[in-house]
Design an enzyme around this catalytic site. Structure first.
Site, PDB file in Angstrom:
ATOM      1  CG  ASP A  18      -8.953  -6.552   1.682  1.00 17.98           C
ATOM      2  OD1 ASP A  18      -7.816  -7.035   1.489  1.00 17.98           O
ATOM      3  OD2 ASP A  18      -9.377  -5.552   1.082  1.00 17.98           O
ATOM      4  CE  LYS A  40      -5.756  -6.348  -1.757  1.00 16.89           C
ATOM      5  NZ  LYS A  40      -5.870  -5.097  -0.976  1.00 16.89           N
ATOM      6  CG  ASP A  67      -1.597  -4.578  -2.191  1.00 14.63           C
ATOM      7  OD1 ASP A  67      -0.520  -3.997  -2.443  1.00 14.63           O
ATOM      8  OD2 ASP A  67      -2.626  -3.992  -1.830  1.00 14.63           O
ATOM      9  CG  LEU A  68       2.403  -9.195   0.918  1.00 16.04           C
ATOM     10  CD1 LEU A  68       3.391 -10.304   1.290  1.00 16.04           C
ATOM     11  CD2 LEU A  68       1.182  -9.242   1.829  1.00 16.04           C
ATOM     12  CE  LYS A  69      -0.863  -0.843  -0.345  1.00 17.37           C
ATOM     13  NZ  LYS A  69      -1.780  -2.015  -0.200  1.00 17.37           N
ATOM     14  CG  PHE A  70       7.715  -6.299   0.119  1.00 17.53           C
ATOM     15  CD1 PHE A  70       7.315  -6.896   1.307  1.00 17.53           C
ATOM     16  CD2 PHE A  70       7.657  -7.057  -1.044  1.00 17.53           C
ATOM     17  CE1 PHE A  70       6.881  -8.214   1.346  1.00 17.53           C
ATOM     18  CE2 PHE A  70       7.225  -8.365  -1.024  1.00 17.53           C
ATOM     19  CZ  PHE A  70       6.832  -8.947   0.170  1.00 17.53           C
ATOM     20  CG  HIS A  71       8.715   1.620   2.439  1.00 20.12           C
ATOM     21  ND1 HIS A  71       7.918   2.742   2.518  1.00 20.12           N
ATOM     22  CD2 HIS A  71       9.991   2.089   2.321  1.00 20.12           C
ATOM     23  CE1 HIS A  71       8.676   3.829   2.441  1.00 20.12           C
ATOM     24  NE2 HIS A  71       9.932   3.451   2.336  1.00 20.12           N
ATOM     25  CG  ASP A  72      12.965  -3.241   5.522  1.00 23.45           C
ATOM     26  OD1 ASP A  72      14.059  -2.715   5.830  1.00 23.45           O
ATOM     27  OD2 ASP A  72      12.282  -3.917   6.320  1.00 23.45           O
ATOM     28  CB  ILE A  73      17.431  -1.771   3.801  1.00 23.90           C
ATOM     29  CG1 ILE A  73      17.411  -3.230   4.278  1.00 23.90           C
ATOM     30  CG2 ILE A  73      17.397  -0.818   4.985  1.00 23.90           C
ATOM     31  CD1 ILE A  73      18.641  -3.617   5.090  1.00 23.90           C
ATOM     32  N   PRO A  74      17.093  -2.035   0.589  1.00 24.24           N
ATOM     33  CG  PRO A  74      18.252  -0.716  -0.958  1.00 24.24           C
ATOM     34  CD  PRO A  74      17.928  -0.815   0.509  1.00 24.24           C
ATOM     35  CB  THR A 129      -6.640   5.147  -2.784  1.00 26.21           C
ATOM     36  OG1 THR A 129      -6.741   3.882  -2.121  1.00 26.21           O
ATOM     37  CG2 THR A 129      -6.098   4.944  -4.183  1.00 26.21           C
ATOM     38  CD  GLN A 198      -9.362   3.060  -0.310  1.00 25.42           C
ATOM     39  OE1 GLN A 198      -8.449   3.843  -0.098  1.00 25.42           O
ATOM     40  NE2 GLN A 198      -9.171   1.869  -0.841  1.00 25.42           N
ATOM     41  N   GLY A 218     -12.856  -4.355  -3.667  1.00 26.29           N
ATOM     42  CA  GLY A 218     -13.059  -5.133  -2.457  1.00 26.29           C
ATOM     43  C   GLY A 218     -14.474  -5.098  -1.961  1.00 26.29           C
ATOM     44  NE  ARG A 219     -13.691  -1.301   2.096  1.00 26.95           N
ATOM     45  CZ  ARG A 219     -13.003  -0.359   2.741  1.00 26.95           C
ATOM     46  NH1 ARG A 219     -13.417   0.079   3.915  1.00 26.95           N
ATOM     47  NH2 ARG A 219     -11.902   0.145   2.220  1.00 26.95           N
TER      48      ARG A 219
END
Length: 250
Positions: A18, A40, A67-74, A129, A198, A218-219
């Site tokens: 990060d 990551k 880790d781009l966490k896609f969240h959109d239309i299919p 988290t 977190q 990470g940290r």
């Protein structure tokens, strides 16, 4: 708790790069050198360094969790995952909250566009988290039980044939008890570490004892005075935890 067979398998630790600049991430990777191969790459570094940096690490034989966490239309998620698969990353994330059609599209894209002999695996993010019970109320969920909400999203993900889910260590046992999905666990903090932003954190020992398949750290490593030593100590904690659990189950 993990069984004797599970304790014999090393739990991979994905170090979260990060950073705002590629040279910072590269410096850490060089420090860890042959001591480590799992990393990551999240939104910040990907936007700063792009596909080229992913390819750079892969050319060095590193295992990449994108880790781009896609969240959109299919349709949009399908082609986004396809591009990730073409990069040859090991894991890519989508949000389980995007629904079954979106998750199915992601799995299909990973299946059809992965490189030969290198299948990209799709992980569904359940609840970040950083969220806690009060956040569920504000978001309008029908339950204030974090574990039950994670289970509900996990059932949906399993129906879509995803490889696994991203959840906190506190939900791993419930996920394992109800599905056969793998678990990628972030929010790892060694004893004495600050939580930061977190909410649902856990020690690496606890996460492994609950049955986590992969850890994201990470940290505790990236901000350590000696990252190599911090990583070695963390791996020792994991190994010791597995050994103790195995003995208890004999």
């Amino acid at each position: 708790m993990i069984n004797e067979k599970q304790q014999q398998v090393e739990v991979p630790v994905f170090v979260a790069l990060d950073f705002a600049h590629a040279h910072e991430a590269r410096e850490l990777v060089q420090k860890l050198g042959e001591h480590h191969s799992h990393y990551k790459i999240g939104l910040q570094l990907y936007l700063a360094a792009g596909r080229a940096f992913v390819s750079e690490l892969e050319s060095e034989g590193k295992s990449i969790f994108l880790d781009l966490k896609f969240h959109d239309i299919p349709n949009t998620v399908h082609f986004a995952v396809a591009e990730a698969a073409k990069l040859g990353v090991d894991f890519v994330t989508i949000h389980a909250g995007g629904g079954k059609e979106m998750m199915k599209s992601a799995v299909e894209a990973a299946h059809h566009h992965s490189l030969p002999q290198h299948q990209t695996k799709v992980l569904a993010v359940t609840l970040l988290t950083s969220l806690h019970v009060n956040d569920l109320v504000q978001l309008g969920y029908m339950t204030t039980d974090l574990v039950k909400q994670v289970q509900r999203l996990t059932y949906l993900a399993q129906d879509c044939n995803v490889h696994g889910v991203v959840c906190s260590a506190h939900e791993v046992a419930a996920v394992k008890a109800s599905t056969g999905l793998k678990t990628m666990v972030p929010g790892i903090r060694t004893s004495g570490d600050a939580k930061g932003d977190q909410a649902r954190v856990a020690t690496p020992e606890y996460a492994v004892q609950c049955g986590a398949d992969y850890l994201v750290v990470g940290r505790p490593i990236t901000q350590a005075a000696n990252p190599v030593q911090a990583l070695q100590e963390l791996k020792a904690l994991i190994s010791g935890s597995q050994h103790e659990t195995g003995e208890m189950n004999v």
